[in-house]
Design an enzyme around this catalytic site. Sequence first.
Site, PDB file in Angstrom:
ATOM      1  N   GLU A   1      -2.637  -4.605  -3.482  1.00  0.00           N
ATOM      2  CA  GLU A   1      -2.996  -5.490  -4.601  1.00  0.00           C
ATOM      3  C   GLU A   1      -2.820  -4.797  -5.945  1.00  0.00           C
ATOM      4  O   GLU A   1      -2.335  -5.401  -6.897  1.00  0.00           O
ATOM      5  CB  GLU A   1      -4.453  -5.967  -4.438  1.00  0.00           C
TER       6      GLU A   1
ATOM      7  N   ASP B   1      -8.075   4.991   4.974  1.00  0.00           N
ATOM      8  CA  ASP B   1      -7.713   3.946   4.010  1.00  0.00           C
ATOM      9  C   ASP B   1      -8.904   3.082   3.621  1.00  0.00           C
ATOM     10  O   ASP B   1      -9.055   2.716   2.463  1.00  0.00           O
ATOM     11  CB  ASP B   1      -6.593   3.065   4.561  1.00  0.00           C
TER      12      ASP B   1
ATOM     13  N   ASN C   1       0.853  -1.176   0.000  1.00  0.00           N
ATOM     14  CA  ASN C   1       0.000   0.000   0.000  1.00  0.00           C
ATOM     15  C   ASN C   1       0.895   1.233   0.000  1.00  0.00           C
ATOM     16  O   ASN C   1       1.772   1.354   0.850  1.00  0.00           O
ATOM     17  CB  ASN C   1      -0.910  -0.056   1.230  1.00  0.00           C
TER      18      ASN C   1
ATOM     19  N   CYS D   1     -10.197  -5.059   0.023  1.00  0.00           N
ATOM     20  CA  CYS D   1     -11.347  -4.162   0.003  1.00  0.00           C
ATOM     21  C   CYS D   1     -12.147  -4.416  -1.279  1.00  0.00           C
ATOM     22  O   CYS D   1     -11.756  -5.210  -2.133  1.00  0.00           O
ATOM     23  CB  CYS D   1     -10.864  -2.712   0.056  1.00  0.00           C
TER      24      CYS D   1
END
Length: 165
Positions: free
Chosen positions: A65, A153, A52, A90
């Site tokens: 990702e 986030d 991230n 997410c």
Amino acid sequence: MAAPLTPLDPATARVWLAVALEEARSGAAAGGIPIGAALVGRDGEVLGRGHNRRVQDDDPSVHAETAAFRAAGRQRSYRGTTMVTTLSPCWYCSGLVRQFGISRLVVGEARTFSGGHDWLAGHGVEVLVLDDPECADMMRDFIAARPQLWHEDIGADEQDAEVRA
């Protein structure tokens, strides 16, 4: 046509998770959110890895990702690949897995955040949740130390967000 995938061996998944954990640690050391990921090819080769970088790049789209996906570069097909991530993805990252036909997902932990992994499983993605204590501890420590950044986030209002212990 490629041969069907054999079910993922948890020991192999843990080897791949070690790559994602290394990325998560790197992100944390750079002042970011400690989530790491790797995209692994059908043959077990790590195609791309990342963490991230929302804070470091001031870019809300750089999740672990997506960073791993971008680092893998253009693939002719994503069928047979495995996305490995330290935290349940997410909806944004779950959509990436679904959109590009990534066949498998390895999740380090889903205790602190349960994203779209159940939805992906319901749409034919093989999902393995490892419930890794190091992944869970890393996120729990981060959330306790930087709750405002965590809520930013995940796109939650801090007053409305529920974080599982």
